[in-house]
Design an enzyme around this catalytic site. Structure first.
Site, mmCIF file in Angstrom:
data_model
loop_
_atom_site.group_PDB
_atom_site.id
_atom_site.type_symbol
_atom_site.label_atom_id
_atom_site.label_comp_id
_atom_site.label_asym_id
_atom_site.label_seq_id
_atom_site.Cartn_x
_atom_site.Cartn_y
_atom_site.Cartn_z
ATOM 1 N N GLN A 150 -2.138 -20.334 19.668
ATOM 2 C CA GLN A 150 -2.976 -19.389 18.927
ATOM 3 C C GLN A 150 -2.999 -18.017 19.594
ATOM 4 O O GLN A 150 -3.410 -17.033 18.984
ATOM 5 C CB GLN A 150 -4.425 -19.900 18.848
ATOM 6 N N CYS A 151 -2.593 -17.971 20.873
ATOM 7 C CA CYS A 151 -2.611 -16.683 21.589
ATOM 8 C C CYS A 151 -1.564 -15.748 21.004
ATOM 9 O O CYS A 151 -0.474 -16.185 20.626
ATOM 10 C CB CYS A 151 -2.275 -16.895 23.063
ATOM 11 N N THR B 193 2.045 -4.585 4.328
ATOM 12 C CA THR B 193 1.954 -4.971 5.738
ATOM 13 C C THR B 193 1.442 -6.405 5.937
ATOM 14 O O THR B 193 1.737 -7.021 6.955
ATOM 15 C CB THR B 193 1.016 -4.006 6.502
ATOM 16 N N ASP B 194 0.664 -6.911 4.954
ATOM 17 C CA ASP B 194 -0.013 -8.196 5.173
ATOM 18 C C ASP B 194 0.946 -9.316 5.579
ATOM 19 O O ASP B 194 0.642 -10.094 6.481
ATOM 20 C CB ASP B 194 -0.790 -8.615 3.921
ATOM 21 N N THR C 162 0.818 -1.217 0.000
ATOM 22 C CA THR C 162 0.000 0.000 0.000
ATOM 23 C C THR C 162 0.852 1.267 0.000
ATOM 24 O O THR C 162 0.469 2.283 -0.582
ATOM 25 C CB THR C 162 -0.893 -0.011 1.272
ATOM 26 N N ASP D 208 1.682 -6.681 -4.193
ATOM 27 C CA ASP D 208 0.888 -6.741 -2.967
ATOM 28 C C ASP D 208 1.553 -7.853 -2.156
ATOM 29 O O ASP D 208 1.815 -8.943 -2.692
ATOM 30 C CB ASP D 208 -0.555 -7.122 -3.324
HETATM 31 N N1 ASP Z 1 -2.382 -5.738 0.782
HETATM 32 C C1 ASP Z 1 -1.333 -4.782 1.111
HETATM 33 C C2 ASP Z 1 -0.026 -5.516 1.131
HETATM 34 O O1 ASP Z 1 0.276 -6.201 2.061
HETATM 35 C C3 ASP Z 1 -1.633 -4.133 2.403
HETATM 36 C C4 ASP Z 1 -0.583 -3.159 2.872
HETATM 37 O O2 ASP Z 1 0.438 -2.920 2.292
HETATM 38 O O3 ASP Z 1 -0.813 -2.564 3.932
HETATM 39 O O4 ASP Z 1 0.726 -5.416 0.187
#
Ligand code: ASP
Length: 355
Positions: free
Chosen positions: A292-293, A104-105, A29, A72
């Protein structure tokens, strides 16, 4: 191999540069702009100065490597990790630090992978990104990048201040292989529940010196780049069926299975589950227990519902994140083979777990 090109950014500062930093732009993003139709598309990193004129005022010598096709991060694959690792390795000696711009993903997976790949690392590798594209007025991209650059360039007594792989996001610096994406809307997207924050950025950047890794003297920098993806993750839930577990365990070629358990590493004490896992372990499968925590750790034997896992030979993943566990397994399996991986997986490799 992913193709990339080098973009020279003329920061046009008349003063001598304080540090030589490489930015690796992979996509996400962070670098999106709107096209005529209003959809978000990756921008050409060569135009970064239009979006971030402040870069001109930093006393840094910047080299930018940009993926030809920014992605992405949900599309990230081990081949991309190999590319990022190779770029850092090829430019390691000539640079003081690195900033990797990444979606971020899956940022925590990539940061974890790189922390294991960059053996003997003694320079900062700071991952960052943004929740809102740099083209948006309220974007967090500008602050995240500028502070990441400052951290990558920071030195104390002539030595890099943060010589490890980190994630910087929303004013916090986290150890990369302890980080986890926990939020998709707000700016505070990452957390490190099991390890202290390495630095907090406010008016000044306050470093938590006691928590930052100190490189071992004389350790030579070396890139590990093999991955073996014969790994699966099985998340338990009340009501999980025998058919599901047996299908996963019977995956052809599977070498390691991460079970995501409840609380401190507990799983339903069902006869069929015990039988299935015990048989798979006897036949050679590595089974690793990760909770999982978000925080806390696996303590096999604390409850009866985890004692049975210990008895059949499930390995405790202690306080490792799933991201660290999966990437570490892939690297160890490729480099050390299955039997050695069983011995090494529960031991710390790059500060990813506390024994
Ligand atoms: N879908 C995007 C990615 O991970 C989300 C992001 O960058 O925040 O590339």
């Amino acid at each position: 191999m992913t193709t990339y090109r080098t973009v020279s950014i003329n920061t046009a500062s008349p003063s001598p540069a304080q540090a030589k930093i490489m930015i690796v732009y992979t996509g996400g993003t962070f670098g999106m702009v709107r096209n005529k139709e209003g959809s978000l598309i990756p921008f050409d990193f060569a135009s970064i100065l239009e979006h971030l004129p402040t870069l001109k005022n930093l006393f840094l010598d910047l080299t930018v490597v940009s993926f030809d096709d920014p992605i992405d991060s949900s599309n990230i694959q081990p081949t991309h990790w190999q590319t990022i690792g190779q770029i850092i390795s090829d430019h390691y000696q000539q640079h003081d630090g690195f900033v990797v711009l990444h979606g971020t993903d899956t940022m925590s997976f990539t940061a974890s992978a790189l922390s294991f790949m960059l053996q003997g690392l003694a320079k900062p590798v700071i991952f960052t990104g943004a929740q809102l594209p740099i083209s948006e007025p309220r974007s967090d991209a500008r602050e995240n990048l500028i502070t990441s650059l400052e951290i990558a360039a920071a030195k104390k007594d002539g030595q890099p201040l943060v010589p490890e792989v980190c994630v910087f996001f929303d004013y916090e610096l986290l150890r990369g292989n302890r980080s986890k994406k926990v939020e998709s809307r707000h700016f505070d997207a990452f957390e490190s529940s099991n390890y202290p924050v390495l630095a907090k950025a406010g008016v000044a950047i306050d470093y938590n010196y006691n928590a930052i890794h100190v490189p071992r003297a004389g350790r030579v920098f070396k890139l590990r780049s093999g991955f073996n993806n014969q790994v699966a993750v099985l998340k338990f839930f009340p009501g999980i069926s025998e058919a599901t577990v047996s299908a996963v365990v019977a995956t052809p070629g599977l070498q390691a299975l991460v079970i995501e358990t409840f609380g401190s590493g507990n799983a339903p004490a069902l006869g069929w589950l015990k039988k299935l896992l015990a048989k798979a372990i006897d036949q050679g499968l590595l089974v690793l227990n990760i909770t999982q925590c978000g925080g806390g750790r696996v303590e096999q034997g604390k409850y009866e519902t985890s004692q049975w896992l210990k008895e059949i030979g499930v390995i405790s993943g202690a306080d490792m994140t799933l991201e660290a566990a999966v990437t570490k397994l892939m690297i160890l399996l490729s480099e050390q083979g299955l039997e050695k991986t069983k011995q090494l997986i529960g031991k710390p490799l790059a500060g990813e777990l506390t024994v």
